[in-house]
Write an enzyme that holds these catalytic residues in place. Structure first.
Site, short mmCIF file in Angstrom:
data_model
loop_
_atom_site.label_atom_id
_atom_site.label_comp_id
_atom_site.label_asym_id
_atom_site.label_seq_id
_atom_site.Cartn_x
_atom_site.Cartn_y
_atom_site.Cartn_z
N GLY A 1 1.12 -1.34 -0.17
CA GLY A 1 0.02 0.26 -0.02
C GLY A 1 0.96 1.29 -0.11
O GLY A 1 0.43 2.51 0.01
N ARG B 1 -12.89 5.23 -14.15
CA ARG B 1 -12.11 4.68 -15.30
C ARG B 1 -12.95 3.59 -16.38
O ARG B 1 -13.81 2.69 -15.31
CB ARG B 1 -10.35 3.90 -14.75
N ASP C 1 -7.84 -0.17 -16.59
CA ASP C 1 -7.64 0.36 -15.11
C ASP C 1 -6.79 1.93 -15.26
O ASP C 1 -6.78 2.63 -14.42
CB ASP C 1 -7.58 -0.32 -14.21
N ASP D 1 -1.59 8.01 -13.80
CA ASP D 1 -1.19 6.79 -13.62
C ASP D 1 -0.13 7.21 -14.19
O ASP D 1 0.91 5.98 -15.68
CB ASP D 1 -1.56 5.23 -13.74
P1 AMP Z 1 -0.62 0.42 -11.17
O1 AMP Z 1 0.04 -0.29 -12.05
O2 AMP Z 1 0.21 1.61 -10.64
O3 AMP Z 1 -2.09 0.83 -12.39
O4 AMP Z 1 -1.42 -0.03 -10.52
C1 AMP Z 1 -1.96 -1.86 -10.31
C2 AMP Z 1 -2.88 -2.29 -9.55
O5 AMP Z 1 -2.03 -2.44 -8.48
C3 AMP Z 1 -3.80 -1.36 -8.66
O6 AMP Z 1 -4.74 -1.89 -8.37
C4 AMP Z 1 -3.12 -0.86 -8.07
O7 AMP Z 1 -4.03 -0.11 -6.06
C5 AMP Z 1 -2.17 -1.79 -7.20
N1 AMP Z 1 -0.57 -1.70 -6.64
C6 AMP Z 1 0.26 -0.63 -7.01
N2 AMP Z 1 1.40 -0.97 -6.10
C7 AMP Z 1 1.14 -1.44 -4.99
C8 AMP Z 1 1.24 -1.36 -3.96
N3 AMP Z 1 3.21 -1.47 -3.38
N4 AMP Z 1 -0.01 -2.26 -2.41
C9 AMP Z 1 -0.82 -2.26 -2.81
N5 AMP Z 1 -1.25 -2.40 -4.03
C10 AMP Z 1 -0.25 -1.50 -4.87
MG MG Z 2 -3.21 2.32 -12.20
#
Ligand code: AMP
Ligand code: MG
Length: 480
Positions: free
Chosen positions: A121, A178, A246, A256
């Site tokens: 998180g 999204r 997403d 993002d």
């Molecule tokens: P993203 O590639 O940043 O769009 O993230 C894809 C998914 O992974 C989303 O649901 C994010 O919330 C989740 N996510 C990315 N990094 C973390 C993290 N460090 N802890 C928890 N969830 C994550």
């Molecule tokens: Mg994302």
């Protein structure tokens, strides 16, 4: 203390399966390291109060003002594979109202949520600074985007390949809806889909709300916004890197910023993202991938488009078929503007394509070559095949002379669309490396400052020139 925030969070009126109320995790020693005064002003916020210890409390999530924040549920196609997702490391603080406009204020990196899966998180400092630098530069470049209000160190370290400092980015968006939110809703139920779509229409296109064909109009508007956005990306050489559904906001804002990067020398096959091993999201694929994402989005709306499924599919198909033309029109307008032509004619396509071919064959720098043309420095552009280049310049000059516009107008147009500086990978990486290593943010601050005015020639040569061979960055990392 409200810091000027005027929260009125309508997302909470949706059914409870759309989100989970969650408190941010505590930070041991929050400290704001970047604060966006201009954005704060434009949102009517109290910048003095925010850019202080009190603000660090809010931006780290230690102090919750207003109601309990929420993590949004969504799904998405990641590199083509469908997955249930959701805000795994982000929380919506609230919807801030200012002059009748609604803005999501979100903390990114504020701790675990129900959607975190194996993640912690949290977010490392480097990638949050990166999102701040690049999103703000994109805004200055006239590209629709989410904005960055602050980066706040938490005082805690997180484990990646090595321990890293963690930080929270405060992100501002016209919404965080999204394509993936719709993919989530349609799986939930048709009722949920209708609820979400009505919400999205009310929020982004209230004029459609009482129209009989409101869902069709909504689909059309989202397609329109995406075609405009992707044409902008292509015109400045921006590669998003993770165009999963997403990560496609229905507002048409870029969202993002992970391994995104700008092209240096022009090569349509460029991929920077370390996770994009197949090259799915390479530069030249972006317009087609957006269409693919839009098709996934349109599929979700089918139950709403018509009671008769065949009829609904036909409507969706018809709208999707418009994407190509819309994109092509926006792309051509951007590209001819870059050559000083205000309104494109069909015959100008050739002029643009021939120039891109020269850029590619000669491996010329995308940004500085267009800038050189804007300044009338054509003869400074170094090419191997001088004959082809000279012939093109002649053709271009003739095209310009044949338009009903003055040379001065052409020059002004070009200087205001072809940036002198962009967040080049080597500059960004150098500044981030330095910031993370030494705790000194002067290089980051300098970049933030210069990208506020990307069309100025007054910047140091250092920021304007393309990277030297040894400075070239081959890979960019998501850094989650
Ligand atoms: P993203 O590639 O940043 O769009 O993230 C894809 C998914 O992974 C989303 O649901 C994010 O919330 C989740 N996510 C990315 N990094 C973390 C993290 N460090 N802890 C928890 N969830 C994550
Ligand atoms: Mg994302």
């Amino acid at each position: 203390m409200t810091f000027g925030f005027n929260f009125e969070t309508t997302y909470k009126n949706l059914s409870s399966h759309f989100f989970t109320e969650t408190l941010p995790e505590k930070s041991s020693n929050p400290e704001i390291v970047l604060f966006n005064e201009r954005l704060s002003d434009s949102l009517g916020l109290d910048k003095e109060a925010l850019n202080s210890e009190g603000g660090a409390g809010v931006f780290s999530g230690n102090e919750v003002i207003g109601e309990t924040p929420l993590a949004m549920a969504y799904a998405g196609h990641q590199f083509g594979q469908f997955t249930m997702l959701g805000d795994g490391r982000a929380l919506l603080l609230g919807e801030h109202m200012h002059h009748g406009e609604r803005y999501d204020v979100q903390l990114k990196g504020s701790g675990r949520t129900d959607y975190s899966r194996a993640g912690d998180g949290r977010a490392p400092l480097g990638p949050m600074l990166r999102e701040y630098i690049i999103s703000e530069a994109m805004h200055a470049l006239g590209v629709p985007t989410t904005r960055s209000l602050a980066v706040t160190l938490t005082g805690d370290s997180i484990m990646r390949e090595q321990p890293l400092k963690s930080a929270v980015l405060t992100r501002v968006a016209s919404s965080h809806l999204r394509a993936g939110t719709f993919q989530y809703a349609v799986i939930e139920s048709e009722e949920a889909l209708k609820e979400l779509t009505d919400y999205a229409i009310e929020r982004h296109y209230p004029d459609f709300a009482d129209k009989e064909n409101k869902y069709e109009l909504f689909l059309e508007a989202v397609i329109h916004a995406q075609s405009y956005l992707i044409a902008k990306w292509q015109s400045i050489g921006f590669i998003h890197g993770v165009m999963n559904t997403d990560n496609m906001a229905i507002s048409g804002e870029t969202i993002d910023y992970g391994p995104c990067a700008f092209i240096d020398h022009y090569d349509p096959a460029t991929v920077f993202s370390s996770i994009d091993v197949q090259g799915r999201y390479q530069f030249r694929n972006q317009p087609g991938i957006a269409q693919w994402n839009l098709a996934k989005f349109a599929e979700t709306l089918i139950p709403l488009l018509d009671e008769d499924q065949d009829q609904a599919i036909e409507i969706a198909q018809k709208k999707l078929n418009n994407y190509k033309d819309l994109y092509q029109t926006y792309w051509l307008t951007n590209m001819v503007n870059k050559l000083g032509i205000a309104t494109p004619e069909e015959s100008d396509v050739e002029l643009v394509l021939e120039f891109l071919e020269i850029l590619e064959k000669e491996a010329l720098d995308h940004t500085s070559t267009f800038r050189a043309l804007s300044l009338g420095h054509d003869s400074d552009i170094e090419v191997e095949d001088q004959e082809t280049f000279d012939a093109w310049v002649k053709k271009w000059h003739t095209a310009l002379e044949n338009k009903e516009q003055s040379a001065e107008d052409a020059s002004t147009l070009m200087k205001n669309i072809n940036p002198a500086v962009i967040p080049r990978n080597h500059l960004v990486e150098e500044a981030l490396f330095y910031a993370v290593k030494t705790d000194d943010l002067t290089k980051v601050e300098k970049l933030v400052e210069i990208f506020k005015d990307p069309y100025s020639d007054e910047h140091d040569e250092y920021y304007k020139r393309p990277p030297k061979e040894e400075e070239m960055i081959q890979n960019t990392f998501c850094g989650t």
